[in-house]
Design a protein around this motif. Sequence first.
Motif, short mmCIF file in Angstrom:
data_model
loop_
_atom_site.label_atom_id
_atom_site.label_comp_id
_atom_site.label_asym_id
_atom_site.label_seq_id
_atom_site.Cartn_x
_atom_site.Cartn_y
_atom_site.Cartn_z
N VAL A 80 19.30 -9.41 -46.18
CA VAL A 80 20.73 -9.40 -45.92
C VAL A 80 21.33 -8.11 -46.47
O VAL A 80 21.23 -7.83 -47.67
CB VAL A 80 21.44 -10.59 -46.58
CG1 VAL A 80 22.94 -10.59 -46.24
CG2 VAL A 80 20.79 -11.90 -46.16
N THR A 81 21.93 -7.31 -45.60
CA THR A 81 22.72 -6.16 -46.04
C THR A 81 24.18 -6.60 -46.06
O THR A 81 24.69 -7.11 -45.06
CB THR A 81 22.54 -4.95 -45.12
OG1 THR A 81 21.18 -4.50 -45.20
CG2 THR A 81 23.46 -3.80 -45.52
N TYR A 82 24.85 -6.41 -47.19
CA TYR A 82 26.23 -6.88 -47.28
C TYR A 82 27.14 -5.85 -47.94
O TYR A 82 26.71 -5.01 -48.73
CB TYR A 82 26.30 -8.21 -48.03
CG TYR A 82 25.93 -8.18 -49.51
CD1 TYR A 82 26.91 -8.10 -50.49
CD2 TYR A 82 24.59 -8.25 -49.92
CE1 TYR A 82 26.58 -8.09 -51.84
CE2 TYR A 82 24.26 -8.26 -51.26
CZ TYR A 82 25.25 -8.17 -52.23
OH TYR A 82 24.93 -8.16 -53.56
N ARG A 83 28.42 -5.93 -47.58
CA ARG A 83 29.44 -5.07 -48.15
C ARG A 83 29.81 -5.60 -49.53
O ARG A 83 30.37 -6.68 -49.66
CB ARG A 83 30.67 -5.05 -47.24
CG ARG A 83 30.51 -4.22 -45.98
CD ARG A 83 30.58 -2.72 -46.27
NE ARG A 83 31.86 -2.32 -46.82
CZ ARG A 83 32.83 -1.75 -46.12
NH1 ARG A 83 32.66 -1.51 -44.82
NH2 ARG A 83 33.97 -1.39 -46.69
N THR A 84 29.52 -4.81 -50.55
CA THR A 84 29.78 -5.26 -51.92
C THR A 84 31.27 -5.35 -52.23
O THR A 84 31.67 -6.04 -53.18
CB THR A 84 29.10 -4.33 -52.93
OG1 THR A 84 29.56 -2.98 -52.71
CG2 THR A 84 27.59 -4.38 -52.78
N ASP A 85 32.11 -4.64 -51.43
CA ASP A 85 33.55 -4.68 -51.65
C ASP A 85 34.24 -5.77 -50.82
O ASP A 85 35.45 -5.96 -50.94
CB ASP A 85 34.18 -3.33 -51.33
CG ASP A 85 33.91 -2.89 -49.89
OD1 ASP A 85 32.92 -3.35 -49.30
OD2 ASP A 85 34.70 -2.08 -49.36
N ILE A 86 33.47 -6.46 -49.98
CA ILE A 86 34.04 -7.49 -49.12
C ILE A 86 33.43 -8.86 -49.41
O ILE A 86 34.14 -9.85 -49.56
CB ILE A 86 33.84 -7.14 -47.63
CG1 ILE A 86 34.57 -5.84 -47.27
CG2 ILE A 86 34.30 -8.29 -46.73
CD1 ILE A 86 34.30 -5.36 -45.84
N PHE A 87 32.12 -8.90 -49.51
CA PHE A 87 31.41 -10.17 -49.67
C PHE A 87 31.30 -10.51 -51.16
O PHE A 87 30.71 -9.77 -51.93
CB PHE A 87 30.02 -10.09 -49.05
CG PHE A 87 29.39 -11.43 -48.79
CD1 PHE A 87 28.94 -12.21 -49.83
CD2 PHE A 87 29.28 -11.91 -47.51
CE1 PHE A 87 28.38 -13.46 -49.60
CE2 PHE A 87 28.72 -13.15 -47.25
CZ PHE A 87 28.27 -13.93 -48.31
N GLU A 88 31.87 -11.63 -51.55
CA GLU A 88 31.80 -12.09 -52.92
C GLU A 88 30.60 -13.03 -53.08
O GLU A 88 30.60 -14.15 -52.55
CB GLU A 88 33.09 -12.82 -53.31
CG GLU A 88 33.13 -13.26 -54.76
CD GLU A 88 34.42 -13.97 -55.11
OE1 GLU A 88 34.48 -14.57 -56.22
OE2 GLU A 88 35.37 -13.93 -54.30
N VAL A 89 29.59 -12.57 -53.78
CA VAL A 89 28.38 -13.37 -53.98
C VAL A 89 28.64 -14.43 -55.03
O VAL A 89 29.12 -14.14 -56.12
CB VAL A 89 27.19 -12.48 -54.41
CG1 VAL A 89 25.95 -13.32 -54.62
CG2 VAL A 89 26.93 -11.40 -53.38
#
Length: 371
Positions: free
Chosen positions: A154-163
């Motif tokens: 999974v590639t995710y936007r660290t500034d958008i997706f809250e893990v």
Amino acid sequence: MDVIDHLAAVRRGRLSRRAFTRTLLAAGVATVAMPLRPARAQSDGATFFTWGGYDIPELFVPYAEKHGAPPNFTTFGGSEEALTKMRAGFVVDVSHPCNQGLPRWVASGLFQPIDTAKLSNWGDVMPELIDLPGNEAEGGLPWMAPFDWGQTSVTYRTDIFEVEGEESWDMLWDDRYSGRLGSLASAGDAWWCAAIKAGVDFADIATEDGFQATAAALREQRPHIRVYTDDTTTLEQALASGELAAAMTWNSSAVLLQADGVPVKFAKPREGALTWVCGLMIHKDAPHPELAHDIIDSLLSVESGHFMIEDYGYGHSNMRSFDKFSEETLTGLGLSKNPLEILQAGHFQTPQTQEFETRINEEFEMIKAGF
């Protein structure tokens, strides 16, 4: 130079795909989708049948130095699509399958063993990647020359997706981001990743219980997916623009986006990533068998390996390709000079029957269509 000029430069081999992507992002047009395909420099030359993204001059510097230009390229979105097309009579010189399809590709009778004596780089190929199930032909020659290896995650936007908690495959089922998630469109990736999410052991993936559990996971995911595509550029541009918060991708997407300043991360799911090895096979009726070996030798070269590691974040089969990279750099890319460390840390795809591949492809097409 405007975007059209930049695209022309890519096609002439004067501008890399990474540099071109950077110009799009700088111009604020990251959401457009343009096919980055080099021109067919040799209309009567050898043809390489491959995944999108490998049809680039950077991988064929030794070949172009010897023959004056790269080979012809034609691309596919998934290895089953490629094999089906060749079974229907499409003849190429070299194609690019992955390890889980190797026994079925060999069983098709469409390929010939590779004469490794014609490959100047063969002595530097990692033996662990050669010794795959079903890869030994008569005389000890390989059916497939291993070329690239890596992960699907999974590639995710660290500034958008809250893990929430640990990184997980659950991220691509997260209803908080419904309509902002993307996926590769081939069952060759998506089905296996869904099996990991569903807790299906790969030893049981072809059982009826394994099939139904995986299909159920994909149906649960379907309402949240904005786009299914095997055009990785489309996923990258959607992540860059913020249209997508996360997507199923290969290593290369995260590496390219990070190089262009996009805040993304390639997840290390707690359940484990999908791992694979892909390679090169010669058609039994290859019109240019000598050039076919030159295509393979170019892809196995240190020059191509440097590009694969640095620009795409993939592992390469030539052990000397890693010499210019520090362990710190390789760790940052999710790689190691020992491929088994990475391949065994995740879920390594295993060969399946043609009946299984046909069934999952048919089922996945139904799921994507909403059924």
